[in-house]
Each structure stands twice: as structure tokens, then as C-alpha cells.
Design an enzyme around this catalytic site. Structure first.
Site, PDB file in Angstrom:
ATOM      1  CG  ASN A 168      -2.275   0.629   0.909  1.00  0.00           C
ATOM      2  OD1 ASN A 168      -2.333   1.642   0.219  1.00  0.00           O
ATOM      3  ND2 ASN A 168      -3.347   0.061   1.441  1.00  0.00           N
TER       4      ASN A 168
ATOM      5  CG  HIS B  16      23.764   2.561  11.138  1.00  0.00           C
ATOM      6  ND1 HIS B  16      24.457   2.978  10.044  1.00  0.00           N
ATOM      7  CD2 HIS B  16      22.457   2.824  10.888  1.00  0.00           C
ATOM      8  CE1 HIS B  16      23.624   3.496   9.162  1.00  0.00           C
ATOM      9  NE2 HIS B  16      22.401   3.406   9.653  1.00  0.00           N
TER      10      HIS B  16
ATOM     11  N   GLY C  14      -0.725  -1.500   8.738  1.00  0.00           N
ATOM     12  CA  GLY C  14      -0.141  -0.191   8.482  1.00  0.00           C
ATOM     13  C   GLY C  14       0.806   0.280   9.567  1.00  0.00           C
TER      14      GLY C  14
ATOM     15  CB  THR D  84      12.486  -6.533  17.899  1.00  0.00           C
ATOM     16  OG1 THR D  84      11.721  -7.170  18.925  1.00  0.00           O
ATOM     17  CG2 THR D  84      12.150  -5.046  17.827  1.00  0.00           C
TER      18      THR D  84
ATOM     19  NE  ARG E  77       2.458  -8.677  24.532  1.00  0.00           N
ATOM     20  CZ  ARG E  77       1.214  -9.138  24.709  1.00  0.00           C
ATOM     21  NH1 ARG E  77       0.931 -10.387  24.423  1.00  0.00           N
ATOM     22  NH2 ARG E  77       0.265  -8.362  25.181  1.00  0.00           N
TER      23      ARG E  77
END
Length: 187
Positions: free
Chosen positions: A84, A114, A141, A164, A179
Site C-alpha cells: 500500500n 549500524h 499499516g 524485533t 509479540r
């Protein structure tokens, strides 16, 4: 001695300002400008531009402009993948997306990282980790998918989530950090 591009693709520290990599990113920007400014009714130009930008895509890749990526050639998408509006894919390393996967607006997919070491960062070095997203996944979204993550097939990522860690197949997951909330069963 490996090139900076070879180091980048191997997940090693590399110099992103390397001439070859800078040229490749510039070429991607030119294609992105064509894609993002194309007449929506001109499907021939849109399809040609998408094929040049993301050559490793299956049939019926659908992107609602604007769309942004670093290189494009590191995105491997199955059939009928949909992005989208306003999605970003930092494809420093491979981003693998299974068929029929849907991305809501403003989804961000980051392979780039980084170094923690300030001297390496100051030297302009970076590295990346690949991302794998299974088939029939729905990413809500404004979700952010972080480097090195795998999302299992048929899972749903809630809007605004920050992924993550790996997410298994057939689950609804959401939050920051993302989660598993519950499993999904076919009805």
C-alpha cells in the site's frame, strides 16, 4: 579482496559510500522517481518500471506509490504481493516475501544496521541482516520489521507493531515489541 558490494551482501561491515553502491542506489532512485510519478492509468510504464526496479518479483506485484527502497534487486517477492501507499524497504540485504503477502500503508522493512561501536559508525561503516516474510502474511499499516526477522506464513502483524524477533506461522502478533497475541485457525 572482496568488493564493498560483496561485503554488503555477505552481511559484513562495508562502506555504503562506495562508488558502485552509490551508483546502484542512484539508479534505483531514478526508477523510483519514474514509478512514483507515473500516470496510474499507464500500466505498461508502471509494469516496465517495476520489473526494472524489482527484477526478482513474481507475477502481479502491485505497489501503490509512493514507494521507496535502496536497491530493489535485493527484494525477492512471490506472486500477487501488494504494497500500500508509502512503504519503505531498505534492501541492503535480501528481503524475501512470499506470495499473496499484503503490506498496509507506511510499512517499513529494514535490513540495514549500524555498528554499536562509535568508531565504526563514524567511519561510515554499516552492515545488514536479511528478512524473510512467508506466504499469505498480512502486515498492518505503519508496522516496522527490523533486520534479521523471519515472519511465518499466514501470520498477521498488527498495525503499528515493531517486529524485533521472529514470528511463527499462523499467529496474530502485535505491539512494541511485537509479540504473539494468539494463534489463527481457519474457519
Amino acid at each position: 579482496m572482496p568488493t564493498e558490494k560483496e561485503k554488503m551482501l555477505a552481511g559484513e561491515l562495508y562502506n555504503a559510500l562506495d562508488e558502485q553502491l552509490s551508483t546502484e542506489r542512484t539508479n534505483a532512485r531514478i526508477l523510483l522517481q519514474q514509478l512514483n510519478n507515473a500516470d496510474p492509468a499507464d500500466t505498461e510504464t508502471l509494469n516496465r518500471t517495476l520489473k526494472a526496479l524489482i527484477p526478482n518479483a513474481g507475477q502481479d506485484l502491485w505497489i501503490q506509490p509512493p514507494f521507496y527502497c535502496d536497491y530493489g534487486y535485493n527484494v525477492e517477492a512471490g506472486d500477487k504481493v501488494f504494497f500500500n501507499f508509502n512503504c519503505v524497504v531498505l534492501d541492503v540485504m535480501k528481503v524475501t516475501i512470499g506470495s499473496r503477502t499484503l503490506f498496509g500503508p507506511n510499512v517499513q522493512i529494514y535490513t540495514a544496521m549500524h555498528p554499536v561501536n562509535h568508531a565504526e559508525r563514524a567511519a561510515g561503516l554499516e552492515f545488514a541482516q536479511p528478512i524473510v516474510i512467508g506466504e499469505d502474511v498480512w502486515v498492518g499499516g505503519s508496522a516496522v520489521i527490523c533486520p534479521g526477522v523471519t515472519i511465518g506464513s499466514r501470520s498477521i502483524i498488527g498495525a503499528g507493531s515493531v517486529v524485533t524477533r521472529d514470528i511463527p506461522e499462523d499467529v496474530f502478533a502485535a505491539g512494541n515489541p511485537c509479540r504473539v497475541i494468539r494463534t489463527i485457525s481457519d474457519i
